[in-house]
Design a protein around this motif. Sequence first.
Motif, PDB file in Angstrom:
ATOM      1  N   ALA A 125      59.662  50.554  32.303  1.00 48.36           N
ATOM      2  CA  ALA A 125      60.710  50.451  31.281  1.00 48.36           C
ATOM      3  C   ALA A 125      60.345  51.259  30.042  1.00 48.36           C
ATOM      4  N   ILE A 126      59.092  51.203  29.632  1.00 47.40           N
ATOM      5  CA  ILE A 126      58.662  51.976  28.466  1.00 47.40           C
ATOM      6  C   ILE A 126      58.717  53.469  28.776  1.00 47.40           C
ATOM      7  N   ALA A 127      58.332  53.854  29.985  1.00 39.75           N
ATOM      8  CA  ALA A 127      58.364  55.266  30.375  1.00 39.75           C
ATOM      9  C   ALA A 127      59.777  55.829  30.363  1.00 39.75           C
ATOM     10  N   LYS A 128      60.780  54.982  30.592  1.00 40.37           N
ATOM     11  CA  LYS A 128      62.173  55.429  30.637  1.00 40.37           C
ATOM     12  C   LYS A 128      62.862  55.431  29.267  1.00 40.37           C
ATOM     13  N   MET A 129      62.163  54.980  28.242  1.00 36.76           N
ATOM     14  CA  MET A 129      62.797  54.944  26.917  1.00 36.76           C
ATOM     15  C   MET A 129      63.193  56.360  26.490  1.00 36.76           C
ATOM     16  N   PRO A 130      64.312  56.476  25.787  1.00 43.77           N
ATOM     17  CA  PRO A 130      64.665  57.795  25.250  1.00 43.77           C
ATOM     18  C   PRO A 130      63.675  58.197  24.155  1.00 43.77           C
ATOM     19  N   ASN A 131      63.691  59.462  23.795  1.00 45.82           N
ATOM     20  CA  ASN A 131      62.812  59.930  22.726  1.00 45.82           C
ATOM     21  C   ASN A 131      63.069  59.163  21.441  1.00 45.82           C
ATOM     22  N   ILE A 170      51.326  45.923  26.258  1.00 50.07           N
ATOM     23  CA  ILE A 170      51.415  47.295  26.760  1.00 50.07           C
ATOM     24  C   ILE A 170      51.250  48.234  25.569  1.00 50.07           C
ATOM     25  N   LYS A 171      50.278  49.147  25.661  1.00 50.13           N
ATOM     26  CA  LYS A 171      50.043  50.126  24.587  1.00 50.13           C
ATOM     27  C   LYS A 171      50.704  51.440  24.976  1.00 50.13           C
ATOM     28  N   PHE A 172      51.235  52.137  23.972  1.00 52.15           N
ATOM     29  CA  PHE A 172      51.791  53.463  24.211  1.00 52.15           C
ATOM     30  C   PHE A 172      51.791  54.253  22.915  1.00 52.15           C
ATOM     31  N   THR A 173      51.981  55.551  23.046  1.00 54.97           N
ATOM     32  CA  THR A 173      51.996  56.453  21.905  1.00 54.97           C
ATOM     33  C   THR A 173      53.327  57.179  21.853  1.00 54.97           C
ATOM     34  N   ILE A 174      53.821  57.406  20.646  1.00 51.82           N
ATOM     35  CA  ILE A 174      54.970  58.285  20.428  1.00 51.82           C
ATOM     36  C   ILE A 174      54.406  59.574  19.837  1.00 51.82           C
ATOM     37  N   THR A 175      54.642  60.688  20.529  1.00 49.21           N
ATOM     38  CA  THR A 175      54.077  61.976  20.121  1.00 49.21           C
ATOM     39  C   THR A 175      54.806  62.544  18.905  1.00 49.21           C
ATOM     40  N   GLU A 176      54.280  63.648  18.413  1.00 43.48           N
ATOM     41  CA  GLU A 176      54.897  64.346  17.290  1.00 43.48           C
ATOM     42  C   GLU A 176      56.299  64.844  17.636  1.00 43.48           C
ATOM     43  N   GLN A 177      56.596  64.964  18.933  1.00 44.68           N
ATOM     44  CA  GLN A 177      57.918  65.384  19.388  1.00 44.68           C
ATOM     45  C   GLN A 177      58.829  64.183  19.690  1.00 44.68           C
ATOM     46  N   GLY A 178      58.301  62.955  19.534  1.00 39.10           N
ATOM     47  CA  GLY A 178      59.091  61.754  19.779  1.00 39.10           C
ATOM     48  C   GLY A 178      59.048  61.263  21.214  1.00 39.10           C
ATOM     49  N   GLN A 179      58.183  61.839  22.038  1.00 43.86           N
ATOM     50  CA  GLN A 179      58.106  61.444  23.444  1.00 43.86           C
ATOM     51  C   GLN A 179      57.127  60.295  23.638  1.00 43.86           C
TER      52      GLN A 179
END
Length: 90
Positions: free
Chosen positions: A47-53, A16-25
């Motif tokens: 589950a990844i979508a629900k992770m905290p910042n 599963i690929k995902f990005t953490i933005t400059e704001q931590g989202q």
Amino acid sequence: MNIEAGSFTGYDLTAIKFTITEQGQVADIQVAMPSKDPKIDEMLVAAIAKMPNWTPGEFSNGLKVKQSFVLTIGNMENCMVNLLNIRPFE
């Protein structure tokens, strides 16, 4: 939903690929390598979508940057690991 024992056998691998933005989202979640079970893929994305910042990546001058990550689940001996350009820590 829990991932049941035996869901991943032999050389099975899911990524599963995902990005953490400059704001931590968490953003841009994608199934890079699907499992044999679409319900598992959906559960991992949820589950990844629900992770905290997160604390975003930051250069020494304080400039915050986005970062891409790949979460792999399954057998890291799978030959597809090389195509994902992922190396296990040794």
